[in-house]
Design an enzyme around this catalytic site. Structure first.
Site, PDB file in Angstrom:
ATOM      1  N   GLU A   6      -7.552 -19.284 -30.996  1.00  0.00           N
ATOM      2  CA  GLU A   6      -6.475 -18.514 -31.944  1.00  0.00           C
ATOM      3  C   GLU A   6      -5.367 -18.365 -31.009  1.00  0.00           C
ATOM      4  O   GLU A   6      -4.224 -18.871 -31.517  1.00  0.00           O
ATOM      5  CB  GLU A   6      -7.236 -17.124 -32.467  1.00  0.00           C
ATOM      6  CG  GLU A   6      -6.123 -16.418 -33.035  1.00  0.00           C
ATOM      7  CD  GLU A   6      -6.778 -14.741 -33.334  1.00  0.00           C
ATOM      8  OE1 GLU A   6      -7.447 -14.553 -32.592  1.00  0.00           O
ATOM      9  OE2 GLU A   6      -6.233 -14.384 -34.131  1.00  0.00           O
ATOM     10  N   HIS A   7      -5.281 -17.783 -29.958  1.00  0.00           N
ATOM     11  CA  HIS A   7      -4.321 -17.736 -29.025  1.00  0.00           C
ATOM     12  C   HIS A   7      -4.399 -18.427 -27.797  1.00  0.00           C
ATOM     13  O   HIS A   7      -5.569 -18.481 -27.095  1.00  0.00           O
ATOM     14  CB  HIS A   7      -4.189 -16.285 -28.438  1.00  0.00           C
ATOM     15  CG  HIS A   7      -4.040 -15.354 -29.859  1.00  0.00           C
ATOM     16  ND1 HIS A   7      -5.006 -14.566 -29.948  1.00  0.00           N
ATOM     17  CD2 HIS A   7      -2.883 -14.957 -30.632  1.00  0.00           C
ATOM     18  CE1 HIS A   7      -4.860 -13.812 -31.090  1.00  0.00           C
ATOM     19  NE2 HIS A   7      -3.551 -14.160 -31.346  1.00  0.00           N
TER      20      HIS A   7
END
Lengths: 414, 414
Positions: free
Chosen positions: A311-312
């Protein structure tokens, strides 16, 4: 500390592929069908049963939103306005424009009516309101309807909605909120698309209503992949790990480096700093079960980064350009030692609603373009038409679609 | 003929909102779980049970694909090449490019591995192969895997796949094919996204695997909305209606005009021509149940066009520009009297895989960009960071996420 290499990691890592049970599906189906049939009454019943709230009305009076905003301190008001302005500017910069391609035009149109699910419960996240509503507003969506299981008369979710000028807010959550948005009730209108993260029941409900309405992606626990080297700041990296870990005991943190020594420094410093963290219980739980330090070569670390598609992704490395360029799959990439992930959670600009659990391999973070739809307009010149109609008729004939062929040939010039 | 007006239409029209039963869901869940567990063996069992085929192998030998192509007549070969070249050129023209926006870059990357479902059964549609595979190829997808319940050794589906250079083809269909692509078996690898239309079980399976893999839209019966006036060619309009109606008894045809007289001419001519149609039984069935002539004012007809959001919209009208511009929601729009819908089915360029049953209100036709994923790269200057970090920290504090705050402040200059 026990760091692992890429081969070991891929062999042992399992992502959360859904094993939704038939029973869970049935429970959610029952809720969906009940709301379709009994509408507002079903919403009131489920809100009583699941949230322990006896609602007088489903729609939040505008005065509650206004009061909520007026009760905010000046510093948080100013911070929310900063975030709002930066998010708006970013979404405007990536909004698709119509393309004129001669015999084709590709056009974009805002959706007419959108539902936004805002999680409620014990913690309230004004940033999630900003990061879902603003992209819809920049797209030009005509009506935005927000559901949230938030029952206090005055709260920061309502305040942020007021700041954004959203007036259609309903205190409903769970699968029943998704059903209401998908099929409509007396109070909540049927929308064209539902966006925003929720719990497991919300996720199943979104999956089941997909097709009747559009949905954005299905959200799982948060995660970060940090790619660091000896030049990185140890304390900064430690706080980046903690920031992700404090979300949730299931939040995952991947710490990648070509340097075993640096990873050891970070792990040691984590132990020193962890005791001072206000949310240390969650952090400890998350780190114990879902923290993955990985040491290997550049080539292998890139491979694992694309496998995880986190996601990040935060790249704090002397050769950050080369690394960022080689990472094909990620929710969002934070490049450099200054641009930490947390700045993206609040004010950088791009939405923090991002694909989790390897879904960045096929989907992208929520943005303005997810609140538009598009179509091509085809207008061939007669010259083009005449030059290709014969080939089209041959394929129609081979497919056995004779009226197709007739509709082609009736326009053919001799 | 009985033409209706817009109010009457919207009151009586119901779209096919899914009422999938819990039993259907359970049946499909069982197939998904069986394939996850028993892999190839489950595929062989279901293919025996549902398709009555005892397969020696699941993967089609390359020699079958090659032979299939070599057996084609020259005229159909040439027609398929024309279609291929035009589809490729169109997809290239609408492919998204990376955007450099200063402190942000928005980048696109091709998916690594994609599954394409090609329907089989009694009729084979080479055009569907072209319209799904080529967008994936133009995107730059590394591996394309095609499943199709097509069991003849030589056929036009295999031939078209050979023309496109696709080598990974499997003779499996239904929910079991979707399961194989979503979770992998010994023969079929797990893919990142599944695209292509199928029957009701395929649609349910796609819905249930969504999240574990990406999916494109869920396909329903075909439909056209014709917006015509006195200047339109009566026979051409009649064949456009028949071309859509011949697909399927459930195919829907909406015939809109401001002129009752013109609609009457079309309806009368339909009766004259219908008996000569090779597929007249299907056409009659479809027209009897799913043909909607609608006469009303411009304003109301635009309203109903946007309500229906038809898969295909054909505007054959003196004021075609104004009408096309006012239609916000459509799968694709065919503008003018020459550019009929059937030319788009085969060779115009844009994919004929388009949203049906009002889903164009939130989704778009399949194209190259659906086979790419994207993410933002955020790299703020130190000046920008320092100017906004205070506001970010205030929001983090209000949300009670103290490690977020620490990771922000550790990078703050005094």
């Amino acid at each position: 500390m026990k760091s692992i290499n890429v081969k070991e990691f891929i062999d042992t890592f399992s992502s959360d592929e859904s094993y939704t049970s038939a029973e869970q599906l049935k429970n959610v189906m029952d809720i969906l069908n009940d709301v379709r049939q009994n509408k507002d009454q079903a919403l009131l019943d489920y809100t009583s049963r699941f949230d322990g709230q006896e609602l007088d009305e489903i729609k939040v009076p505008l005065s509650y939103l206004k009061e909520s905003y007026e009760q905010l301190d000046e510093d948080i008001k100013k911070a929310l306005v900063t975030a709002k302005e930066r998010i708006e500017a970013y979404e405007k910069s990536i909004k698709y424009e119509d393309r004129n391609l001669g015999e084709f035009t590709y056009v974009y149109r805002p959706l007419e009516r959108v539902g936004i699910y805002v999680p409620g419960g014990t913690a309230l996240y004004p940033s999630s309101v900003l990061m879902t509503v603003i992209p819809a507003q920049v797209a030009g969506v005509k009506e935005i309807h927000v559901t949230t299981p938030t029952f206090e008369r005055n709260n920061i979710t309502f305040a942020t909605l007021y700041l954004l000028g959203v007036e259609n807010v309903y205190t409903v959550g769970g699968a029943q909120a998704v059903a209401a948005l998908a099929y409509g009730t007396e109070t909540i209108p049927k929308v064209d698309k539902i966006a925003g993260p929720g719990n497991a029941y919300v996720a199943i409900a979104k999956r089941l209503v997909y097709g009747d309405v559009g949905i954005d992606s299905i959200a799982g626990p948060s995660e970060i992949l940090l790619y660091v080297d000896e030049s990185s700041d140890v304390d900064a990296v430690v706080y980046d790990v903690f920031a992700q870990a404090e979300h949730d005991p299931n939040a995952r943190t991947f710490l990648l480096s070509e340097s075993e020594a640096f990873i050891q420094k970070v792990e040691q410093r984590m132990e020193e700093l962890i005791e001072d963290q206000p949310r240390k219980e969650i952090i400890k739980h998350s780190v114990a079960n879902n923290h993955y330090p990985i040491v290997d070569t550049r080539e292998n670390l890139i491979k694992v980064s694309n496998y995880i598609a986190a996601e990040h992704v935060s790249v704090q490395h002397e050769e950050e350009d080369a690394i960022v360029d080689a990472i094909d799959y990620a929710g969002a990439i934070f490049k450099g030692k200054t641009t930490c992930e947390a700045i993206g959670d609040y004010v950088a600009g791009p939405s923090h609603v991002l694909p989790t659990d390897r879904t960045a391999r096929f989907s992208h973070g929520l943005n303005v373009n997810d609140f538009m739809t598009s179509h091509s307009i085809i207008s061939l010149t007669n010259e083009t038409y005449q030059s290709i109609v014969g080939d089209a008729a041959i394929i129609a004939d081979r497919e056995g679609l004779f009226a197709h062929k007739a509709s082609l040939l009736v326009r053919k010039e001799d």
